[in-house]
Design a protein around this motif. Structure first.
Motif, PDB file in Angstrom:
ATOM      1  N   THR A 123       0.834  -1.210   0.000  1.00  0.00           N
ATOM      2  CA  THR A 123       0.000   0.000   0.000  1.00  0.00           C
ATOM      3  C   THR A 123       0.867   1.257   0.000  1.00  0.00           C
ATOM      4  N   GLY A 124       0.677   2.111   0.991  1.00  0.00           N
ATOM      5  CA  GLY A 124       1.449   3.354   1.117  1.00  0.00           C
ATOM      6  C   GLY A 124       1.520   3.705   2.601  1.00  0.00           C
ATOM      7  N   GLY A 125       1.685   4.968   2.906  1.00  0.00           N
ATOM      8  CA  GLY A 125       1.755   5.381   4.307  1.00  0.00           C
ATOM      9  C   GLY A 125       0.423   5.141   5.014  1.00  0.00           C
ATOM     10  N   PRO A 126       0.462   4.945   6.342  1.00  0.00           N
ATOM     11  CA  PRO A 126      -0.771   4.630   7.072  1.00  0.00           C
ATOM     12  C   PRO A 126      -1.835   5.734   7.041  1.00  0.00           C
ATOM     13  N   THR A 127      -1.430   6.981   6.733  1.00  0.00           N
ATOM     14  CA  THR A 127      -2.430   8.054   6.696  1.00  0.00           C
ATOM     15  C   THR A 127      -2.888   8.366   5.263  1.00  0.00           C
ATOM     16  N   GLY A 128      -2.407   7.603   4.297  1.00  0.00           N
ATOM     17  CA  GLY A 128      -2.788   7.833   2.896  1.00  0.00           C
ATOM     18  C   GLY A 128      -4.029   7.044   2.504  1.00  0.00           C
ATOM     19  N   VAL A 129      -4.337   7.052   1.211  1.00  0.00           N
ATOM     20  CA  VAL A 129      -5.525   6.354   0.710  1.00  0.00           C
ATOM     21  C   VAL A 129      -5.176   4.927   0.241  1.00  0.00           C
ATOM     22  N   TYR A 130      -3.926   4.709  -0.188  1.00  0.00           N
ATOM     23  CA  TYR A 130      -3.529   3.366  -0.639  1.00  0.00           C
ATOM     24  C   TYR A 130      -3.741   2.329   0.470  1.00  0.00           C
ATOM     25  N   PHE A 131      -3.450   2.755   1.680  1.00  0.00           N
ATOM     26  CA  PHE A 131      -3.612   1.863   2.826  1.00  0.00           C
ATOM     27  C   PHE A 131      -5.075   1.406   2.908  1.00  0.00           C
TER      28      PHE A 131
ATOM     29  N   THR B 145       3.477   0.697   3.401  1.00  0.00           N
ATOM     30  CA  THR B 145       4.783   0.573   2.731  1.00  0.00           C
ATOM     31  C   THR B 145       5.259   1.958   2.280  1.00  0.00           C
ATOM     32  N   GLY B 146       6.379   1.961   1.556  1.00  0.00           N
ATOM     33  CA  GLY B 146       6.938   3.207   1.020  1.00  0.00           C
ATOM     34  C   GLY B 146       6.189   3.774  -0.178  1.00  0.00           C
ATOM     35  N   GLY B 147       5.236   3.012  -0.765  1.00  0.00           N
ATOM     36  CA  GLY B 147       4.432   3.532  -1.872  1.00  0.00           C
ATOM     37  C   GLY B 147       4.683   2.848  -3.209  1.00  0.00           C
ATOM     38  N   SER B 148       4.199   3.498  -4.273  1.00  0.00           N
ATOM     39  CA  SER B 148       4.136   2.948  -5.636  1.00  0.00           C
ATOM     40  C   SER B 148       5.354   2.145  -6.101  1.00  0.00           C
ATOM     41  N   ASN B 149       6.487   2.799  -6.187  1.00  0.00           N
ATOM     42  CA  ASN B 149       7.651   2.137  -6.777  1.00  0.00           C
ATOM     43  C   ASN B 149       8.191   1.030  -5.889  1.00  0.00           C
TER      44      ASN B 149
ATOM     45  N   ALA C  81      -0.337   1.294  -7.108  1.00  0.00           N
ATOM     46  CA  ALA C  81       0.717   2.101  -7.728  1.00  0.00           C
ATOM     47  C   ALA C  81       0.105   3.177  -8.614  1.00  0.00           C
ATOM     48  N   GLN C  82       0.768   4.289  -8.695  1.00  0.00           N
ATOM     49  CA  GLN C  82       0.317   5.374  -9.566  1.00  0.00           C
ATOM     50  C   GLN C  82       0.386   4.922 -11.025  1.00  0.00           C
ATOM     51  N   SER C  83      -0.533   5.482 -11.848  1.00  0.00           N
ATOM     52  CA  SER C  83      -0.563   5.109 -13.261  1.00  0.00           C
ATOM     53  C   SER C  83       0.747   5.448 -13.975  1.00  0.00           C
TER      54      SER C  83
ATOM     55  N   ASN D  24      -8.669   9.045  -8.344  1.00  0.00           N
ATOM     56  CA  ASN D  24      -7.740  10.031  -8.908  1.00  0.00           C
ATOM     57  C   ASN D  24      -6.798  10.523  -7.826  1.00  0.00           C
ATOM     58  N   GLU D  25      -5.572  10.791  -8.240  1.00  0.00           N
ATOM     59  CA  GLU D  25      -4.594  11.342  -7.299  1.00  0.00           C
ATOM     60  C   GLU D  25      -3.976  12.609  -7.882  1.00  0.00           C
ATOM     61  N   PRO D  26      -4.514  13.752  -7.545  1.00  0.00           N
ATOM     62  CA  PRO D  26      -3.866  14.990  -7.996  1.00  0.00           C
ATOM     63  C   PRO D  26      -2.484  15.094  -7.354  1.00  0.00           C
TER      64      PRO D  26
ATOM     65  N   GLY E  95      11.012   5.557  -3.316  1.00  0.00           N
ATOM     66  CA  GLY E  95      10.055   4.438  -3.354  1.00  0.00           C
ATOM     67  C   GLY E  95       8.621   4.917  -3.425  1.00  0.00           C
ATOM     68  N   SER E  96       8.393   6.168  -3.014  1.00  0.00           N
ATOM     69  CA  SER E  96       7.018   6.679  -3.084  1.00  0.00           C
ATOM     70  C   SER E  96       6.740   7.174  -4.496  1.00  0.00           C
ATOM     71  N   GLY E  97       5.471   7.169  -4.860  1.00  0.00           N
ATOM     72  CA  GLY E  97       5.088   7.681  -6.169  1.00  0.00           C
ATOM     73  C   GLY E  97       5.377   9.165  -6.267  1.00  0.00           C
ATOM     74  N   GLN E  98       5.075   9.899  -5.198  1.00  0.00           N
ATOM     75  CA  GLN E  98       5.251  11.365  -5.248  1.00  0.00           C
ATOM     76  C   GLN E  98       6.703  11.772  -5.450  1.00  0.00           C
ATOM     77  N   ARG E  99       7.633  10.964  -4.910  1.00  0.00           N
ATOM     78  CA  ARG E  99       9.045  11.302  -5.096  1.00  0.00           C
ATOM     79  C   ARG E  99       9.389  11.301  -6.592  1.00  0.00           C
TER      80      ARG E  99
ATOM     81  N   GLY F 118       5.530  17.726  -1.427  1.00  0.00           N
ATOM     82  CA  GLY F 118       4.819  17.240  -2.620  1.00  0.00           C
ATOM     83  C   GLY F 118       4.211  15.884  -2.313  1.00  0.00           C
ATOM     84  N   TYR F 119       2.970  15.695  -2.746  1.00  0.00           N
ATOM     85  CA  TYR F 119       2.279  14.437  -2.416  1.00  0.00           C
ATOM     86  C   TYR F 119       1.240  14.138  -3.481  1.00  0.00           C
ATOM     87  N   SER F 120       1.239  12.935  -4.010  1.00  0.00           N
ATOM     88  CA  SER F 120       0.127  12.524  -4.888  1.00  0.00           C
ATOM     89  C   SER F 120      -0.774  11.643  -4.049  1.00  0.00           C
ATOM     90  N   VAL F 121      -1.978  12.113  -3.847  1.00  0.00           N
ATOM     91  CA  VAL F 121      -2.896  11.375  -2.968  1.00  0.00           C
ATOM     92  C   VAL F 121      -4.340  11.704  -3.317  1.00  0.00           C
TER      93      VAL F 121
HETATM   94  N1  GLU Z   1       0.618   8.080  -4.423  1.00  0.00           N
HETATM   95  C1  GLU Z   1       1.411   7.696  -3.284  1.00  0.00           C
HETATM   96  C2  GLU Z   1       2.509   6.781  -3.734  1.00  0.00           C
HETATM   97  O1  GLU Z   1       2.489   6.299  -4.818  1.00  0.00           O
HETATM   98  C3  GLU Z   1       0.614   7.062  -2.172  1.00  0.00           C
HETATM   99  C4  GLU Z   1      -0.628   7.777  -1.779  1.00  0.00           C
HETATM  100  C5  GLU Z   1      -1.430   7.072  -0.717  1.00  0.00           C
HETATM  101  O2  GLU Z   1      -0.849   6.430   0.144  1.00  0.00           O
HETATM  102  O3  GLU Z   1      -2.654   7.169  -0.790  1.00  0.00           O
HETATM  103  O4  GLU Z   1       3.422   6.478  -3.024  1.00  0.00           O
END
Ligand code: GLU
Length: 334
Positions: free
Chosen positions: A35-43, A79-83, A99-101, A130-132, A160-164, A205-208
């Motif tokens: 998934t992603g961080g515990p406060t994100g939406v991926y989780f 987890t650390g996110g998308s990548n 993972a981000q598109s 969607n993740e702006p 490792g995160s998508g936003q990075r 910066g954050y894609s969420v």
């Molecule tokens: N888009 C973020 C990423 O790829 C995660 C966002 C989320 O945790 O909701 O790492």
């Protein structure tokens, strides 16, 4: 007598043989969703998928639905996110991930960060919300646009995160490098809001997906933060140049104190797997989500606008996994 003994021993042997077989059949097969961080939406995506699957499994175990050969159980750790997730699927450690598109595209095609590490066996299952891509800045930092970040301390996201990765792509498009900042940090999504609220960083910066509780905290804590607009030629160039990017708007009023729409570019959150994950498992996971769809959509406000017909095509650049395709065809979605 001999006959009795031999039939008893035959019975014992049969029992001894059948016990482990029976327990294998009954024991569950475990798998992991990154998934992603515990406060994100991926989780929430990962844990909602598990919830829907377990719901389906329970009804099967209680005899309401027969024919499920195996009981599957999943966990969806933060987890650390998308990548990071895609890398773990490639390594066989995770069976699914969010993972981000843009990173689905790059991993599958071996471009950008995935150059030389192409993962041709990456498979799509469905897309989600969607993740702006958002740059949140604290009020006192007076950042109005991308150029306003000059000389600021900016969290560029954990590796490792998508936003990075997306931040790096944006910097490239802007013709800028990290030296434009006074300093950068690599905090995770769950650490960055506190750092902003404590004044340790000026922006992140954050894609969420939205609405998101952690962003509401950034808007309401001492930082009184807001996302900035990311528009203009270079951003339009990103949108025009790739199918995995689109214009994105966070409507006014989404967050406390947000008086105007925020315009930026964005990606889709997608649910991915590997070609080596069994057709049966991918089919069951897909079916669990699609057949408990109203319940799934209630698991997070960012899921409210999901529509099945879009989920099977939007933001997907890797081929659909045959298990997902089997369900979509069976359900008449394809
Ligand atoms: N888009 C973020 C990423 O790829 C995660 C966002 C989320 O945790 O909701 O790492």
């Amino acid at each position: 007598m001999r006959k009795i003994i031999s039939s008893i021993s035959a019975l014992a042997m049969l029992l001894a043989l059948s016990l482990p077989i029976m327990s294998v059949a009954k024991s569950a097969e475990f798998f992991t969703i990154g998934t992603g961080g515990p406060t994100g939406v991926y989780f929430q995506v990962g844990n909602s998928v598990c919830k829907m699957l377990h719901k389906q499994a329970i009804s099967a175990e209680h005899g309401r639905k027969k024919g499920t050969a195996k009981a599957y159980r999943c966990t969806a750790p933060s987890t650390g996110g998308s990548n990071y997730n895609i890398g773990q699927i490639k390594a066989g450690e995770f069976q699914f991930g969010v993972a981000q598109s843009d990173w689905q595209f790059h991993a599958y095609n071996g471009s950008s960060k995935w150059e030389g590490k192409q993962f041709g066996d990456l498979r799509a299952v469905f897309s989600v919300h969607n993740e702006p891509f958002q740059i949140w800045a604290r009020k006192k930092a007076k950042v109005k646009d991308f150029d306003g970040l000059k000389g600021k301390v900016v969290n560029i996201g954990n590796p490792g995160s998508g936003q990075r990765g997306t931040m790096e792509e944006l910097m490239k498009a802007m013709g800028a490098d990290m030296n434009m900042f006074k300093g950068t940090t690599e905090l995770t999504s769950s650490q960055q809001v506190k750092a902003l609220c404590d004044g340790k960083i000026d922006a992140f910066g954050y894609s969420v997906g939205f609405p998101n509780g952690a962003m509401e905290e950034a808007a309401t804590c001492a930082a009184k933060a807001m996302p900035i607009n990311l528009t203009g030629g270079p951003v339009q160039g990103l949108i025009d140049g790739a199918d995995y990017y689109a214009k994105a708007v966070i409507p006014k009023g989404t967050y406390t104190g947000q008086k105007k729409d925020v315009t930026t570019f964005g990606v889709k959150a997608t649910f991915v797997t590997g070609a080596n994950v069994s057709e049966e498992l991918v089919y069951l996971v897909t079916k669990a989500v699609m057949e408990n769809f109203e319940d799934f959509k209630k698991q997070h406000p960012a899921f409210a606008f999901l529509e099945k017909k879009n989920m099977i095509k939007d933001g997907l650049s890797a081929p659909l996994h045959p298990g997902a395709m089997k369900y979509y065809k069976e359900a008449g979605l394809m």
